[in-house]
Design an enzyme around this catalytic site. Structure first.
Site, mmCIF file in Angstrom:
data_model
loop_
_atom_site.group_PDB
_atom_site.id
_atom_site.type_symbol
_atom_site.label_atom_id
_atom_site.label_comp_id
_atom_site.label_asym_id
_atom_site.label_seq_id
_atom_site.Cartn_x
_atom_site.Cartn_y
_atom_site.Cartn_z
ATOM 1 N N ASP A 23 0.918 -1.520 -0.155
ATOM 2 C CA ASP A 23 -0.197 -0.289 -0.004
ATOM 3 C C ASP A 23 0.361 1.137 0.396
ATOM 4 O O ASP A 23 0.440 2.258 0.421
ATOM 5 C CB ASP A 23 -0.924 0.101 1.607
ATOM 6 C CG ASP A 23 -0.294 0.057 2.409
ATOM 7 O OD1 ASP A 23 1.101 0.119 2.501
ATOM 8 O OD2 ASP A 23 -0.599 0.129 3.595
ATOM 9 N N HIS A 43 23.813 11.638 -17.441
ATOM 10 C CA HIS A 43 22.872 10.879 -16.242
ATOM 11 C C HIS A 43 23.331 10.470 -14.969
ATOM 12 O O HIS A 43 22.530 8.950 -14.550
ATOM 13 C CB HIS A 43 21.571 10.702 -16.707
ATOM 14 C CG HIS A 43 21.554 11.253 -17.464
ATOM 15 N ND1 HIS A 43 20.101 11.945 -18.273
ATOM 16 C CD2 HIS A 43 21.351 13.088 -17.644
ATOM 17 C CE1 HIS A 43 20.272 11.894 -18.817
ATOM 18 N NE2 HIS A 43 20.403 13.385 -18.220
ATOM 19 N N ASP A 100 25.580 18.651 -10.214
ATOM 20 C CA ASP A 100 24.069 18.775 -10.968
ATOM 21 C C ASP A 100 22.835 19.366 -10.036
ATOM 22 O O ASP A 100 21.886 17.149 -9.824
ATOM 23 C CB ASP A 100 23.453 17.802 -12.233
ATOM 24 C CG ASP A 100 22.943 19.003 -13.126
ATOM 25 O OD1 ASP A 100 21.643 18.940 -12.576
ATOM 26 O OD2 ASP A 100 23.126 18.205 -14.391
ATOM 27 N N ASP A 127 18.417 24.300 -11.939
ATOM 28 C CA ASP A 127 18.716 23.706 -12.925
ATOM 29 C C ASP A 127 19.941 24.376 -12.651
ATOM 30 O O ASP A 127 20.644 25.110 -13.833
ATOM 31 C CB ASP A 127 17.985 23.326 -13.838
ATOM 32 C CG ASP A 127 18.763 22.118 -14.561
ATOM 33 O OD1 ASP A 127 19.819 21.594 -14.019
ATOM 34 O OD2 ASP A 127 18.691 21.797 -15.411
ATOM 35 N N HIS A 178 26.508 17.322 -25.296
ATOM 36 C CA HIS A 178 24.775 17.014 -24.889
ATOM 37 C C HIS A 178 24.345 19.013 -25.098
ATOM 38 O O HIS A 178 25.150 19.397 -25.208
ATOM 39 C CB HIS A 178 24.630 17.007 -23.120
ATOM 40 C CG HIS A 178 25.538 18.247 -22.277
ATOM 41 N ND1 HIS A 178 25.101 19.374 -22.373
ATOM 42 C CD2 HIS A 178 26.494 17.345 -21.738
ATOM 43 C CE1 HIS A 178 26.002 19.939 -21.305
ATOM 44 N NE2 HIS A 178 26.644 18.569 -21.431
ATOM 45 N N HIS A 228 18.412 24.373 -22.359
ATOM 46 C CA HIS A 228 17.219 24.387 -22.479
ATOM 47 C C HIS A 228 15.784 25.315 -21.406
ATOM 48 O O HIS A 228 16.098 25.397 -20.528
ATOM 49 C CB HIS A 228 16.636 22.467 -21.690
ATOM 50 C CG HIS A 228 16.976 22.284 -20.651
ATOM 51 N ND1 HIS A 228 15.967 22.027 -19.192
ATOM 52 C CD2 HIS A 228 18.330 21.826 -20.435
ATOM 53 C CE1 HIS A 228 17.397 22.310 -18.278
ATOM 54 N NE2 HIS A 228 17.873 21.347 -18.959
ATOM 55 N N HIS A 274 13.413 20.195 -17.849
ATOM 56 C CA HIS A 274 13.009 20.352 -19.046
ATOM 57 C C HIS A 274 11.349 20.962 -19.735
ATOM 58 O O HIS A 274 10.945 19.760 -19.874
ATOM 59 C CB HIS A 274 13.640 19.434 -19.908
ATOM 60 C CG HIS A 274 14.535 18.928 -19.221
ATOM 61 N ND1 HIS A 274 14.771 17.503 -19.371
ATOM 62 C CD2 HIS A 274 15.845 19.127 -18.999
ATOM 63 C CE1 HIS A 274 16.836 17.414 -19.081
ATOM 64 N NE2 HIS A 274 16.704 18.413 -18.758
ATOM 65 N N GLU A 323 24.499 25.446 -20.711
ATOM 66 C CA GLU A 323 25.212 24.546 -19.433
ATOM 67 C C GLU A 323 26.336 23.741 -20.288
ATOM 68 O O GLU A 323 26.488 22.637 -20.701
ATOM 69 C CB GLU A 323 23.891 23.438 -19.162
ATOM 70 C CG GLU A 323 23.589 22.840 -19.904
ATOM 71 C CD GLU A 323 22.465 21.745 -19.093
ATOM 72 O OE1 GLU A 323 22.690 20.878 -18.431
ATOM 73 O OE2 GLU A 323 20.629 22.185 -18.867
ATOM 74 N N TYR A 328 34.112 16.928 -21.322
ATOM 75 C CA TYR A 328 34.293 15.701 -20.592
ATOM 76 C C TYR A 328 35.605 14.908 -21.199
ATOM 77 O O TYR A 328 35.066 14.790 -22.520
ATOM 78 C CB TYR A 328 32.481 14.729 -20.387
ATOM 79 C CG TYR A 328 32.031 15.477 -19.867
ATOM 80 C CD1 TYR A 328 31.377 15.522 -18.685
ATOM 81 C CD2 TYR A 328 31.119 16.429 -21.636
ATOM 82 C CE1 TYR A 328 30.191 16.626 -18.361
ATOM 83 C CE2 TYR A 328 29.737 17.496 -20.852
ATOM 84 C CZ TYR A 328 29.346 17.511 -19.572
ATOM 85 O OH TYR A 328 28.651 18.056 -18.792
ATOM 86 N N ARG A 368 30.923 20.782 -15.814
ATOM 87 C CA ARG A 368 30.113 21.421 -16.223
ATOM 88 C C ARG A 368 30.294 22.586 -15.393
ATOM 89 O O ARG A 368 29.922 22.260 -14.263
ATOM 90 C CB ARG A 368 28.690 20.600 -16.369
ATOM 91 C CG ARG A 368 27.491 21.236 -17.030
ATOM 92 C CD ARG A 368 26.430 20.141 -17.303
ATOM 93 N NE ARG A 368 26.154 19.468 -16.482
ATOM 94 C CZ ARG A 368 26.062 18.126 -16.172
ATOM 95 N NH1 ARG A 368 26.743 16.805 -16.978
ATOM 96 N NH2 ARG A 368 25.656 17.575 -15.486
ATOM 97 N N GLU A 409 26.129 24.886 -14.956
ATOM 98 C CA GLU A 409 25.236 25.498 -15.230
ATOM 99 C C GLU A 409 24.507 27.409 -14.444
ATOM 100 O O GLU A 409 24.652 26.575 -13.607
ATOM 101 C CB GLU A 409 24.243 24.062 -15.162
ATOM 102 C CG GLU A 409 22.775 24.115 -16.002
ATOM 103 C CD GLU A 409 22.011 22.871 -15.877
ATOM 104 O OE1 GLU A 409 22.490 21.810 -14.793
ATOM 105 O OE2 GLU A 409 21.209 22.760 -16.078
HETATM 106 N N1 GLY Z 1 19.715 18.351 -14.461
HETATM 107 C C1 GLY Z 1 19.425 17.876 -15.913
HETATM 108 C C2 GLY Z 1 20.245 18.847 -16.729
HETATM 109 O O1 GLY Z 1 20.491 19.698 -16.063
HETATM 110 O O2 GLY Z 1 18.971 19.254 -18.222
HETATM 111 MN MN MN Z 2 19.521 21.259 -17.263
HETATM 112 MN MN MN Z 3 21.633 20.414 -14.599
#
Ligand code: GLY
Ligand code: MN
Ligand code: MN
Length: 429
Positions: free
Chosen positions: A41, A246, A263, A274, A355, A359, A366, A384, A388, A397, A399
């Site tokens: 439950d 990730h 991150d 973010d 990447h 965004h 996102h 960001e 790497y 990174r 961001e």
């Molecule tokens: N934390 C996910 C991104 O940076 O897009």
């Molecule tokens: Mn991000």
């Molecule tokens: Mn991020």
């Protein structure tokens, strides 16, 4: 809720903007998210469906929002259906919204219990021509779990097959891409909580500490500042783990001489921040680490300058690619001749920066927003860049979260330290 109510004006204005997009004689329906089961439950914490929140501020399960463009009676122009509370629910689950409280939060005067939904909805549908329903049209979404909205869509189309069905997603994607002032203030609050957590970490990170201990510090700081917690799974990646984009297992020990990429971002009132910061575990960058760090930082500073009305994602991405390319040549990672002769469809820099650069950010991390739409005042985008280098156990990174304005870009994360020297001095007080 841990957060302070944002005030109903935000949601009233959002509905005013939304209703302008409906065709005449329309009825639009938004459903809450489900409470997701764990096992037995047990349940997962509830997270509201973000369109539902955007238009109503209602942060409770089993709620339905209905908006009509040409209601025959005023009271049916917008209405909420809520789970009816009772003594038993009050005893086990605690407070649930009363009708008056729902009106206070949302500004919606007409509130029913969900038990009345079928009957009232049928009456509205028979007077309407179009039915607007919600589907998840996020490009990155991989939806295998059927949502409440998806189940409702099936039932509705089966019950009323001869109506004209319309998509809510394009309207919400269009509206949500541009933030109003109260929304940017909520994102700012989320960023400020993240700032507190980062400053706490600068005094905590040291060789030997486990990644999950850092994650715990973040969670602690988020919660004590009225956040529900992280807006997404925190990535706490030391050493070579930082090259796993990730990485969320967060279970390794931080080693002397390594860097750690973090991150992480608080949510506040359902709005996300973010942020990524990369710091040396022992408080001092090696010369090589600092060189790569400063290369990423230079790319970021130039990229942020491009977040201005009228620019496009396409041009922005290209320019960031060029900047990264030239930094990678400077670091000895790419060869200038090879770059000149590279296949334009497969630029070499992607080996080290694989990447996207930005965004949209908002109620979803996102957040919605078309990549074909030019930048506009009020959009909030992450910035960001990263480099790497797996062979060197370096993954960096940086961001930040940027509000596009009519003048200079405004950095909502301006107070989160990012200069290498500042990070070193704060880690060595
Ligand atoms: N934390 C996910 C991104 O940076 O897009
Ligand atoms: Mn991000
Ligand atoms: Mn991020």
């Amino acid at each position: 809720m841990k957060y302070l109510a944002p005030g109903k004006d935000l949601f009233i204005q959002n509905r005013q903007k939304f209703i302008k997009h409906l065709k005449p004689d329309s009825v639009a329906v938004f459903n809450s998210n489900d409470i997701m089961p764990a096992s037995a439950d047990g349940v997962r914490p509830f997270i509201q469906q973000t369109d539902m929140f955007y238009l109503s501020g209602i942060d409770q399960e089993e709620s339905i929002l209905v908006i009509c463009s040409d209601a025959k009676e005023d009271k049916y122009s917008e209405m909420l259906f809520l789970r009816e509370t009772n003594d038993q629910i009050a005893l086990w689950e605690g407070h649930k919204l009363t009708k008056a409280a729902a009106t206070e939060i949302s500004g919606i005067k007409t509130v029913f219990w969900t038990s009345e939904f079928e009957q009232i909805f049928k009456g509205l549908v028979f007077e309407a021509e179009h039915i607007y329903l919600n589907t998840n049209e996020h490009l990155r979404a991989d939806v295998t779990v059927e949502t409440r909205d998806a189940r409702f869509l099936k039932r509705c189309m089966a019950a009323f097959p001869l109506h004209r069905y319309e998509r809510l997603a394009p309207i919400l994607q269009h509206l949500r891409a541009v933030k109003s002032l109260p929304e940017t203030e909520l994102i700012q609050q989320a960023c400020n909580i993240t700032e507190k957590a980062f400053r706490r970490l600068l005094g905590f990170i040291r060789p030997g500490v486990r990644e999950y201990e850092i994650e715990a510090e973040i969670y602690h700081e988020f919660l004590r500042n009225r956040s529900r917690g992280p807006a997404y799974q925190s990535i706490i990646a030391s050493g070579v783990n930082a090259c796993v984009l990730h990485y969320v297992s967060n279970d390794q020990q931080c080693r002397d001489g390594d860097m750690i990429l973090m991150d992480f971002g608080a949510e506040y009132a359902n709005y996300a921040s973010d942020v990524t910061r990369t710091v040396p575990v022992n408080g001092r960058f090696t010369p090589r680490q600092k060189a790569v760090y400063n290369a990423v930082l230079r790319v970021q500073k130039s990229a942020i300058e491009m977040l201005r009305p009228g620019n496009s994602f396409e041009e922005y991405n290209k320019e960031v690619g060029r900047l990264t390319e030239s930094e990678l040549i400077g670091l000895g990672l790419l060869n200038a001749d090879e770059v000149r002769n590279q296949d334009k469809e497969k630029p070499l820099y992607k080996k080290y920066f694989m990447h996207g650069i930005s965004h949209h950010l908002g109620l979803d991390v996102h957040d919605f927003g078309s990549k074909y739409r030019k930048f506009e005042r009020g959009m909030v985008l992450t910035c960001e860049p990263g480099i790497y280098i797996k062979d060197e156990a370096i993954g960096i990174r940086i961001e930040n979260d940027i509000l596009i304005t009519d003048s200079d870009p405004f950095d909502l994360t301006w107070n989160i330290p990012r200069e290498a020297d500042e990070i070193e001095s704060l880690m060595n007080v």
